[in-house]
Design an enzyme around this catalytic site. Structure first.
Site, short mmCIF file in Angstrom:
data_model
loop_
_atom_site.label_atom_id
_atom_site.label_comp_id
_atom_site.label_asym_id
_atom_site.label_seq_id
_atom_site.Cartn_x
_atom_site.Cartn_y
_atom_site.Cartn_z
N ASP A 31 25.58 42.90 32.64
CA ASP A 31 25.46 41.55 33.01
C ASP A 31 24.45 40.58 32.26
O ASP A 31 23.81 41.33 31.65
CB ASP A 31 24.89 41.49 34.63
CG ASP A 31 25.47 40.34 35.39
OD1 ASP A 31 26.13 40.25 36.22
OD2 ASP A 31 24.72 38.95 35.22
N ASP A 59 26.03 39.59 27.55
CA ASP A 59 26.49 38.43 27.84
C ASP A 59 28.03 37.91 27.29
O ASP A 59 27.90 38.55 26.13
CB ASP A 59 25.52 37.33 27.11
CG ASP A 59 26.00 35.81 27.13
OD1 ASP A 59 27.23 35.58 27.64
OD2 ASP A 59 25.02 34.89 26.94
N ASN A 86 34.90 41.56 34.61
CA ASN A 86 34.78 40.66 35.82
C ASN A 86 34.17 39.58 35.93
O ASN A 86 34.40 38.55 36.69
CB ASN A 86 34.31 41.83 36.77
CG ASN A 86 33.56 41.03 38.11
OD1 ASN A 86 34.29 40.61 39.06
ND2 ASN A 86 32.15 40.91 38.11
N TYR A 151 39.06 25.30 36.34
CA TYR A 151 39.18 26.83 36.71
C TYR A 151 40.63 27.20 36.55
O TYR A 151 40.69 28.38 36.25
CB TYR A 151 38.49 26.80 38.00
CG TYR A 151 38.02 27.93 38.73
CD1 TYR A 151 37.07 28.80 38.21
CD2 TYR A 151 38.93 28.75 39.64
CE1 TYR A 151 36.75 30.05 38.77
CE2 TYR A 151 38.67 29.93 40.12
CZ TYR A 151 37.48 30.70 39.73
OH TYR A 151 37.37 31.85 40.16
N LYS A 155 41.82 30.38 34.47
CA LYS A 155 42.41 31.60 35.19
C LYS A 155 43.87 31.77 34.88
O LYS A 155 44.35 32.98 34.82
CB LYS A 155 42.04 31.49 36.61
CG LYS A 155 40.51 31.54 37.04
CD LYS A 155 39.85 33.02 36.67
CE LYS A 155 38.34 33.06 37.04
NZ LYS A 155 37.84 34.34 36.72
N THR A 186 30.48 35.50 47.84
CA THR A 186 29.57 35.95 46.64
C THR A 186 28.72 34.87 46.27
O THR A 186 28.65 33.87 47.31
CB THR A 186 30.26 36.31 45.54
OG1 THR A 186 30.93 35.12 44.88
CG2 THR A 186 31.56 37.46 45.62
N1 LIG Z 1 34.17 34.71 44.97
C1 LIG Z 1 35.22 34.19 44.91
O1 LIG Z 1 35.75 33.68 45.83
C2 LIG Z 1 36.53 34.49 43.88
C3 LIG Z 1 37.66 34.24 43.90
C4 LIG Z 1 38.49 34.57 42.97
C5 LIG Z 1 38.25 34.89 41.65
N2 LIG Z 1 36.76 35.40 41.66
C6 LIG Z 1 36.36 36.01 40.40
O2 LIG Z 1 35.53 37.11 40.63
C7 LIG Z 1 34.92 37.28 39.52
C8 LIG Z 1 33.39 37.84 39.96
O3 LIG Z 1 32.78 36.60 40.57
P1 LIG Z 1 32.02 36.80 41.98
O4 LIG Z 1 32.58 35.96 42.83
O5 LIG Z 1 31.32 37.98 42.25
O6 LIG Z 1 30.73 35.70 41.44
P2 LIG Z 1 29.03 36.14 41.51
O7 LIG Z 1 28.43 35.03 40.84
O8 LIG Z 1 28.50 36.71 42.58
O9 LIG Z 1 29.02 37.49 40.37
C9 LIG Z 1 29.27 36.88 39.22
C10 LIG Z 1 28.44 37.68 37.90
O10 LIG Z 1 28.82 37.42 36.60
C11 LIG Z 1 27.58 37.19 35.81
N3 LIG Z 1 28.04 36.31 34.61
C12 LIG Z 1 27.96 34.85 34.45
N4 LIG Z 1 28.07 34.63 33.46
C13 LIG Z 1 28.04 35.96 32.80
C14 LIG Z 1 28.08 35.92 31.24
N5 LIG Z 1 28.12 34.93 30.29
N6 LIG Z 1 28.05 37.19 30.78
C15 LIG Z 1 27.90 38.25 31.51
N7 LIG Z 1 27.76 38.10 32.90
C16 LIG Z 1 27.89 36.82 33.50
C17 LIG Z 1 26.68 36.58 36.77
O11 LIG Z 1 25.17 36.91 36.40
C18 LIG Z 1 26.93 37.15 38.13
O12 LIG Z 1 26.38 38.56 38.32
C19 LIG Z 1 34.83 35.93 38.60
O13 LIG Z 1 35.58 36.16 37.30
C20 LIG Z 1 35.29 35.00 39.61
O14 LIG Z 1 36.08 33.86 38.81
C21 LIG Z 1 35.76 34.94 42.64
#
Ligand SMILES: NC(=O)c1ccc[n+]([C@@H]2O[C@H](COP(=O)([O-])OP(=O)(O)OC[C@H]3O[C@@H](n4cnc5c(N)ncnc54)[C@H](O)[C@@H]3O)[C@@H](O)[C@H]2O)c1
Length: 268
Positions: A31, A59, A86, A151, A155, A186
């Site tokens: 992360d 990153d 992810n 977004y 995606k 989340t």
């Molecule tokens: N939560 C939702 O409703 C939802 C729905 C559809 C898709 N998603 C996708 O799921 C994935 C995970 O998101 P989540 O909901 O768990 O969010 P989250 O914010 O809880 O977790 C995302 C993680 O990604 C890390 N991150 C951000 N930028 C980064 C970078 N440049 N390098 C490395 N790590 C980085 C953050 O520090 C965080 O720990 C994302 O791609 C998001 O778009 C989420």
């Protein structure tokens, strides 16, 4: 399995690490933030429950960080079975209220982060003639609500890139899956950028009020990966939305335009 997960400090990434380790996999949890809040901190890898967790700061915008991750995998494991791209951030807003700086920011993370990770590991996976890449997109990559142009676009690009990679890498024995979940709870909205606070509040409510947890989505993702599915739509609301778009485009358009009309009413 030997697995690298990005964005493992929170949400879906953390849930995937928990599920993978519980079933005996060896996971490199990465992360941009510290991963320690969700898994044990260690330098060489710790064994907990069935598998093991190691941590690395990565990153996904940095080619140097990806090169270091690839070197770590080569040195400690000699190969990789599963790369989970992810990590991601939230964005969006009405067209004229989304700056080009915000477009570049979200593209740099949600699209180019996936591309950089894939580019970093494809040579290793091709050479070993096995492995799978799992890219976390979103339902927004398949259906495109108003007010979420940036977004939705990045995606959808992840969906297209994943399908392309699945075709291109199949002759090498390398699989690719893309994950398209609906809203689940989340910390994603904490990363939201942009001046369109009305749209941000609506999206935040959808995330906060979703009955789905990251653990629910992680379990469905792993089931899809195990089944070799190339497009994983891991929850029923997402499956319903995709089915409606394909089966009844008129009703789908009507729903989307009702959402846009409500956004316009709130502007008044
Ligand atoms: N939560 C939702 O409703 C939802 C729905 C559809 C898709 N998603 C996708 O799921 C994935 C995970 O998101 P989540 O909901 O768990 O969010 P989250 O914010 O809880 O977790 C995302 C993680 O990604 C890390 N991150 C951000 N930028 C980064 C970078 N440049 N390098 C490395 N790590 C980085 C953050 O520090 C965080 O720990 C994302 O791609 C998001 O778009 C989420």
């Amino acid at each position: 399995m030997r697995v690298l997960v990005t964005g493992a400090a929170s949400g879906l990434g953390a849930a995937l690490v928990r599920a993978l380790v519980a079933r005996g996999d060896d996971v490199l949890a990465t992360d941009v933030d510290e991963v320690g809040s969700t898994s044990s901190t260690n330098e060489g890898g710790s064994t907990n429950e069935g598998g093991s967790t190691s941590e690395l700061r990565l990153d996904i915008r940095s080619d140097d960080d990806w090169a270091a991750a690839s070197a770590w995998v080569e040195e400690h494991w000699g190969g990789l079975d599963l790369l989970v791209n992810n990590a991601g951030v939230a964005g969006g807003g009405r067209i004229e209220r989304t700056s080009m700086a915000d477009w570049e920011w979200i593209t740099g993370i949600n699209l180019f982060g996936v591309v950089r990770g894939t580019r970093a590991f494809v040579p290793m996976l091709k050479a070993q003639g096995s492995g799978r890449i799992v890219n976390v997109a979103s339902l927004a990559g398949l259906v495109h609500p108003p007010g979420m142009g940036s977004y939705n676009a990045v995606k959808a690009a992840v969906v297209a890139f994943s399908e392309t990679a699945a075709h291109e890498l199949a002759p090498y024995g390398v699989g690719v899956s893309v994950v398209c979940p609906s809203y689940f709870r989340t910390n994603l909205m904490a990363t939201m950028r942009g001046e369109d606070t009305d749209v941000a509040a609506k999206i935040a409510a959808m995330v906060d009020e979703s009955p789905l947890t990251a653990d629910d989505i992680a379990a469905a993702v792993l089931a899809g990966v195990d089944a070799g599915e190339e497009v994983i739509v891991p929850d029923q609301p997402a499956r319903d939305a995709v089915a409606l778009k394909h089966a009844d485009r008129t009703s789908y358009d009507t729903l989307m335009r009702q959402t846009a009309a409500r956004m316009k009413e709130r502007e008044a």
